[in-house]
Scaffold this motif. Structure first.
Motif, PDB file in Angstrom:
ATOM      1  N   SER A   9      30.943  34.672  41.416  1.00  0.00           N
ATOM      2  CA  SER A   9      31.307  36.336  41.552  1.00  0.00           C
ATOM      3  C   SER A   9      29.844  36.638  42.276  1.00  0.00           C
ATOM      4  N   LYS A  10      28.711  35.921  41.820  1.00  0.00           N
ATOM      5  CA  LYS A  10      27.563  36.503  42.503  1.00  0.00           C
ATOM      6  C   LYS A  10      27.367  36.038  43.924  1.00  0.00           C
ATOM      7  N   ILE A  11      27.551  34.909  44.252  1.00  0.00           N
ATOM      8  CA  ILE A  11      27.944  34.476  45.653  1.00  0.00           C
ATOM      9  C   ILE A  11      28.721  35.387  46.375  1.00  0.00           C
ATOM     10  N   GLY A  12      29.841  35.786  45.936  1.00  0.00           N
ATOM     11  CA  GLY A  12      30.800  36.652  46.600  1.00  0.00           C
ATOM     12  C   GLY A  12      30.140  38.096  46.806  1.00  0.00           C
ATOM     13  N   MET A  13      29.309  38.622  45.649  1.00  0.00           N
ATOM     14  CA  MET A  13      28.869  39.988  45.901  1.00  0.00           C
ATOM     15  C   MET A  13      27.766  39.882  47.174  1.00  0.00           C
ATOM     16  N   ALA A  14      26.871  38.736  46.917  1.00  0.00           N
ATOM     17  CA  ALA A  14      25.802  38.668  47.985  1.00  0.00           C
ATOM     18  C   ALA A  14      26.550  38.574  49.374  1.00  0.00           C
TER      19      ALA A  14
ATOM     20  N   GLY B 153      31.000  50.061  55.558  1.00  0.00           N
ATOM     21  CA  GLY B 153      29.837  50.452  55.218  1.00  0.00           C
ATOM     22  C   GLY B 153      29.545  51.417  54.362  1.00  0.00           C
ATOM     23  N   SER B 154      30.474  52.349  54.466  1.00  0.00           N
ATOM     24  CA  SER B 154      30.168  53.362  53.615  1.00  0.00           C
ATOM     25  C   SER B 154      30.739  53.306  52.145  1.00  0.00           C
ATOM     26  N   ILE B 155      31.249  52.169  51.961  1.00  0.00           N
ATOM     27  CA  ILE B 155      31.724  52.026  50.512  1.00  0.00           C
ATOM     28  C   ILE B 155      30.797  51.459  49.649  1.00  0.00           C
ATOM     29  N   PRO B 156      30.647  51.962  48.524  1.00  0.00           N
ATOM     30  CA  PRO B 156      29.687  51.512  47.426  1.00  0.00           C
ATOM     31  C   PRO B 156      30.096  50.095  46.916  1.00  0.00           C
ATOM     32  N   HIS B 157      29.600  49.158  47.390  1.00  0.00           N
ATOM     33  CA  HIS B 157      29.853  47.680  47.185  1.00  0.00           C
ATOM     34  C   HIS B 157      30.044  47.235  45.677  1.00  0.00           C
ATOM     35  N   ILE B 158      29.423  47.979  44.919  1.00  0.00           N
ATOM     36  CA  ILE B 158      29.557  47.757  43.558  1.00  0.00           C
ATOM     37  C   ILE B 158      30.885  47.663  42.982  1.00  0.00           C
ATOM     38  N   ILE B 159      31.779  48.414  43.705  1.00  0.00           N
ATOM     39  CA  ILE B 159      33.179  48.289  43.349  1.00  0.00           C
ATOM     40  C   ILE B 159      33.869  47.179  43.367  1.00  0.00           C
ATOM     41  N   PHE B 160      33.255  46.371  44.320  1.00  0.00           N
ATOM     42  CA  PHE B 160      33.884  44.987  44.306  1.00  0.00           C
ATOM     43  C   PHE B 160      33.444  43.953  43.064  1.00  0.00           C
ATOM     44  N   LEU B 161      32.627  44.163  42.358  1.00  0.00           N
ATOM     45  CA  LEU B 161      32.043  43.287  41.320  1.00  0.00           C
ATOM     46  C   LEU B 161      33.290  43.116  40.217  1.00  0.00           C
ATOM     47  N   PRO B 162      33.901  43.978  39.700  1.00  0.00           N
ATOM     48  CA  PRO B 162      34.896  43.929  38.698  1.00  0.00           C
ATOM     49  C   PRO B 162      36.014  43.105  39.240  1.00  0.00           C
ATOM     50  N   ILE B 163      36.439  42.992  40.593  1.00  0.00           N
ATOM     51  CA  ILE B 163      37.326  42.326  41.137  1.00  0.00           C
ATOM     52  C   ILE B 163      37.044  40.768  41.081  1.00  0.00           C
ATOM     53  N   LEU B 164      35.766  40.431  41.501  1.00  0.00           N
ATOM     54  CA  LEU B 164      35.213  39.152  41.607  1.00  0.00           C
ATOM     55  C   LEU B 164      35.297  38.742  40.271  1.00  0.00           C
ATOM     56  N   LEU B 165      34.621  39.470  39.093  1.00  0.00           N
ATOM     57  CA  LEU B 165      34.518  38.997  37.849  1.00  0.00           C
ATOM     58  C   LEU B 165      35.779  38.662  37.265  1.00  0.00           C
ATOM     59  N   SER B 166      37.020  39.555  37.536  1.00  0.00           N
ATOM     60  CA  SER B 166      38.325  39.099  37.392  1.00  0.00           C
ATOM     61  C   SER B 166      38.762  37.870  37.629  1.00  0.00           C
ATOM     62  N   ALA B 167      38.362  37.548  39.005  1.00  0.00           N
ATOM     63  CA  ALA B 167      38.872  36.467  40.070  1.00  0.00           C
ATOM     64  C   ALA B 167      38.036  35.056  39.700  1.00  0.00           C
ATOM     65  N   PHE B 168      36.816  35.338  39.391  1.00  0.00           N
ATOM     66  CA  PHE B 168      36.019  33.774  39.160  1.00  0.00           C
ATOM     67  C   PHE B 168      35.203  34.064  38.091  1.00  0.00           C
ATOM     68  N   GLY B 169      35.244  35.347  37.193  1.00  0.00           N
ATOM     69  CA  GLY B 169      34.481  35.081  35.815  1.00  0.00           C
ATOM     70  C   GLY B 169      32.946  35.182  36.055  1.00  0.00           C
TER      71      GLY B 169
END
Length: 264
Positions: A137-142, A116-132
């Motif tokens: 990627s948007k579903i994964g972030m949600a 919960g203390s991690i800024p979750h925006i850091i996962f977005l580059p990983i999702l974009l690299s994996a799913f485009g």
């Protein structure tokens, strides 16, 4: 003066009716909205970068009539709903297990709090690299953002269920599923609904932000395009649309809470 005379005078005295709390609340809400609109109009008169309320609403209407903003809203809400649905299932199940399994709760709760203390925006580059830049990627972030409030509120609600109810369920030998659904989760409904409400708000915000950085369609994409084209009326119109969606969903969850007889 006798007691009978006093009682008679009190009975014939005019009744002073005070406005109900709900009416006062509505009046305060209306006053706040009008105050915000007035402040918005005042800022728009002194800055060319802020469109006036009327200009913004006209741009919003044009976008909805043309279908651009409507399709963008459907795209964003659809991604948020899918990601949130998966997170809701995982969050409710995980929160229940953390609450009823002391060892699992003791081991996993620190990790959950760390997550919960991690800024979750850091996962977005990983999702974009994996799913485009598609919906995945948007579903994964949600899902990644919304699972935490659902899990935490579910665990808290299950822990607060009366031990007496749990003992009654065990004495009736209703089984594992009966204990889960008829006793623990049923008693945790207030907390679960609050967690779902906060979870969807987080999911919607995560999708909009992710659309800024990499997506083909959605409310965030429309905001980025309007900002790049210096179309400030369109930009604010898109912001108003996002706020309207968020407020509407939040209102629906509040209605659900009241329907169930609970208030957060």
């Amino acid at each position: 003066m006798s007691a009978a005379t006093v009682s008679a005078s009190e009975a014939t005295a005019p009744v002073v009716r005070r406005p109900s709390t709900r009416l006062i609340g509505v009046a305060i809400n209306v006053a706040v909205v009008l105050g915000l609109l007035l402040a918005w109009w005042g800022v728009s008169t002194s800055s060319r970068y802020v469109a006036a309320p009327g200009e913004t609403l006209r741009s919003l209407w044009r976008g909805l009539v043309d279908g651009d903003l409507g399709s963008a809203a459907v795209d964003t809400v659809g991604s948020a709903v899918v990601g949130f649905a998966g997170a809701a299932v995982v969050g409710v199940l995980g929160g229940y297990l953390l609450a009823v399994r002391p060892f699992l709760g003791a081991v996993m709760t620190p990790l959950v709090r760390c997550y919960g203390s991690i800024p979750h925006i850091i996962f977005l580059p990983i999702l974009l690299s994996a799913f485009g830049v598609g919906h995945q990627s948007k579903i994964g972030m949600a899902a990644l953002v919304s699972v935490l409030p659902v899990l935490m509120y579910t665990a808290s609600g299950v822990r607060e269920v009366s031990p007496l109810l749990v003992k009654v369920g065990r004495s009736l030998d209703i089984g594992v599923l009966g204990m889960a659904f008829r006793i623990r989760l049923r008693g945790a409904v207030p907390s679960v609904v609050v967690g779902l409400r906060l979870g969807f708000a987080a999911a919607f915000l995560a999708v909009v932000i992710s659309e800024f950085f990499g997506s083909e369609a959605g409310v965030g994409v429309e905001m980025a395009r309007a900002y790049g084209a210096f179309a400030y009326d369109r930009l604010l119109a898109t912001v108003v649309l996002a706020l309207a969606i968020s407020f509407t969903v939040n209102w629906l969850f509040l209605l659900l809470e009241r329907r169930l007889g609970y208030r957060s």
